[in-house]
Every structure is written in C-alpha cells, then in structure tokens.
Design an enzyme around this catalytic site. Structure first.
Site, PDB file in Angstrom:
ATOM      1  N   ARG A   1       0.844  -1.183   0.000  1.00  0.00           N
ATOM      2  CA  ARG A   1       0.000   0.000   0.000  1.00  0.00           C
ATOM      3  C   ARG A   1       0.887   1.243   0.000  1.00  0.00           C
ATOM      4  NH1 ARG A   1      -3.154  -3.076  -1.457  1.00  0.00           N
ATOM      5  NH2 ARG A   1      -5.220  -3.625  -0.623  1.00  0.00           N
TER       6      ARG A   1
ATOM      7  N   GLU B   1      -3.581   7.105  -6.191  1.00  0.00           N
ATOM      8  CA  GLU B   1      -3.559   6.377  -7.467  1.00  0.00           C
ATOM      9  C   GLU B   1      -4.800   6.710  -8.289  1.00  0.00           C
ATOM     10  OE1 GLU B   1      -1.043   2.627  -5.589  1.00  0.00           O
ATOM     11  OE2 GLU B   1      -3.161   2.363  -6.105  1.00  0.00           O
TER      12      GLU B   1
ATOM     13  N   HIS C   1       0.599  -0.255 -10.150  1.00  0.00           N
ATOM     14  CA  HIS C   1      -0.232  -1.112  -9.281  1.00  0.00           C
ATOM     15  C   HIS C   1      -0.743  -2.339 -10.044  1.00  0.00           C
ATOM     16  CE1 HIS C   1      -2.890  -1.004  -5.452  1.00  0.00           C
ATOM     17  NE2 HIS C   1      -2.628  -2.244  -5.812  1.00  0.00           N
TER      18      HIS C   1
END
Length: 321
Positions: A239, A268, A287
């Site tokens: 994270r 993000e 990601h």
C-alpha cells in the site's frame, strides 16, 4: 435480482467471462464509473440489490440513495472504498476476496528487486539502440550489478504474501528476517522474527507486505530510514501510504537509500507532483502486482461464489458482519 458491476474493466479487460455472474441475476457491467464520489454511482445502482466494485467508492451518501442495495462484493482484498460500518447499520453485507494473488504478488516483489539489481530493461534498450554492436569492449554495464546471495532481506508483514516472498528469497540464498505483530509457526520456518528496529538495522533489502493500518501508515519515513543501512533497497507493492513519499524521495536523492521498487503510491493514479517521479533510482509501476490473468480469474471466481452464497442465505467472506 439486479447485479451491477461498477468498474469491471481493470478486473476483466476482455480475457475473462462475466457469464457465471450473469447466471445469478440481471447483470449490468460498466467498464468504469468513477473513482470519486459521483451522482453517476447512485444513478447506476438504482434498483440494484448487489453492487460489485473494485475501486469505485460506495459511501454513506450512496448507500442512503440506493434503498434496494443488500450486498456489496468487492473485487479485491482491500475494502476501504466501502463505508462498511454504515453498510452494516443498514443491513448491507460487504464481502471481499481474501486471498487470490499470494504467489504473483510475492513474485512481483522479487521481480522489482531483480530489476534494481541488474537493470535488465535499461540494458536491453541500450543494446537495441546499437550500443553493444558499436562498443569497443565485449560487454558493458551502466549500473552496479548486485549479487543477492548472502545478503539479508527484511520483510515487514509475514502473512501469506510475505511468506511467499520469503520462500523465493531463501531459494536465492538470502538471509530473511521479519517483523510481524502476529507471529506464526509457518512464518518462523521461513524467517527469523525480530523487532522492527533490528530489521531496519540488519536488512540490505526491505520488503513491505503489511496491511495499511493507523499503526503502519508512514512506517517508512525519515526517522526509520535513518536506522537503516546506507545503500538499503526498499520494495513496496503493498500500500502506498506505508511510505512517506517525500522522505523516501529525499533519501533516494541523497544516496542513503540506494534504490526503491514501487508498485503502489499514496494517491492512485499517481499525481504529476509526486516527488518519487523525479527521485534517483526509483522504479514505479502502475499497481499491477495483482493483475496476472490467473489471479484475476480467482478474483472473479470468488466474487461469483460470494454473491451465490449471499443469495443462498449463507454469506461468506463478509468483512462487516
């Protein structure tokens, strides 16, 4: 029963099938809705009993505006996009996918480390640009090449993914230490449990595999980095907010941290003013640790079973029950 998928494209860009979910009710799949609070979310959920979301938020206000909603299925392990407490008050169950990407996320974390140690992509680009064929020596390298055997890796968070990473690191003949508030026999078989400051002091490479809690937010910061070895490598595909990004950028630029491999950032998609975009020796990917087709298929399979179990009155993987 009406089922609405709010943001299905990332989970299924076309290489999977929604048909098993469609067999459970009247299904509508939207590729994208919104990643911030939006009237469009409420509009698309009108009349729906089941909402399926990945990163589209379902807030207190959205829940109030969708009186037919009874079940929220999250296409992920993390479920912070849903106001779970308020959903519980309204009698709405929220279910997640607790384990689907253990192996691929561990593999990806080690892949980031290997790219830092050997810079495969960079050297591939230089060869294809003609540099090798024109080189006066028979080989060249533009970065120090790092051998990992015998070095110490520290893993913060030795759950399923941390253990998957530890297995790979041990196969590479690395020493593995770990910090976790919940120790286990399985973890102890793969790593030496130590206190956090000892992990900082001993590790040549630090992997973040812990959840994001108030106690772990900003765990990598100016003060903790000062306790680390000079030239440490930091890997984070857990994270983004586990890292204070300005502090990491500053210590990358100073050389205290040799390199960082990141698949996550604090906001993000990444913002153009993120200090890590211009930091030295910082690899950032968008990601995607979780996104192998096999892992996404598991997400879809578990989500279908979550919805099926809810409809049968025997809900599973409920996070707000």
């Amino acid at each position: 029963m009406k089922i609405v998928v709010l943001d299905g494209y990332t989970e299924n860009p076309g290489d999977l099938s929604w048909d098993p979910l469609g067999e459970l009710g009247e299904l509508t799949v939207y590729d994208r809705t919104s990643y911030v609070e939006s009237p469009l979310i409420v509009e698309r959920l009108q009349g729906a009993s089941v909402a399926v979301t990945n990163k589209t938020p379902i807030s207190h206000a959205t829940i109030d505006a969708c009186p037919d909603l009874r079940f929220i299925a999250v296409l992920a392990t993390g479920y912070n996009v849903v106001d779970c407490d308020y959903a519980r008050q309204k009698g709405i169950l929220v279910a997640n996918v607790p384990a689907y990407g253990t192996q691929i996320v561990g593999q990806y974390a080690v892949g980031l480390l290997l790219e830092i140690c050997s810079h495969y992509g960079h050297h591939d680009r230089t060869v294809k640009a003609g540099r090798w064929q024109d080189n006066e020596d028979w080989c060249y390298w533009d970065y120090p090449l790092i051998e990992l055997s015998g070095k110490t890796a520290g893993i913060i968070g030795l759950g399923r993914i941390g253990q998957a990473t530890a297995r790979i690191l041990r196969a590479m003949d690395m020493n593995v230490v770990a910090y976790d508030t919940n120790q286990s026999e399985a973890g102890a078989a793969l790593a030496e449990y130590v206190e956090l400051d000892e992990l900082f002091a001993r590790s040549d490479v630090i992997f973040l595999h812990c959840p994001l809690f108030p106690s772990t937010e900003g765990i990598i910061n100016r003060q903790s980095i000062a306790k680390m070895k000079d030239g440490v490598i930091i890997i984070n595909n857990s994270r983004g907010p586990l890292v204070v990004e300005q502090d990491l950028a500053d210590t990358l630029n100073s050389g205290k941290v040799y390199a960082a491999g990141l698949d996550v950032v604090s906001t993000e998609p990444i913002r153009p003013d993120n200090p890590l975009l211009s930091a030295r020796n910082c690899i950032i990917t968008p990601h995607i640790s979780w996104a192998a087709q096999a892992a996404r298929q598991r997400i879809l399979d578990v989500t279908v079973e979550n919805v099926r179990a809810f409809m049968a009155g025997q809900p599973v993987n409920v996070v707000n029950g």
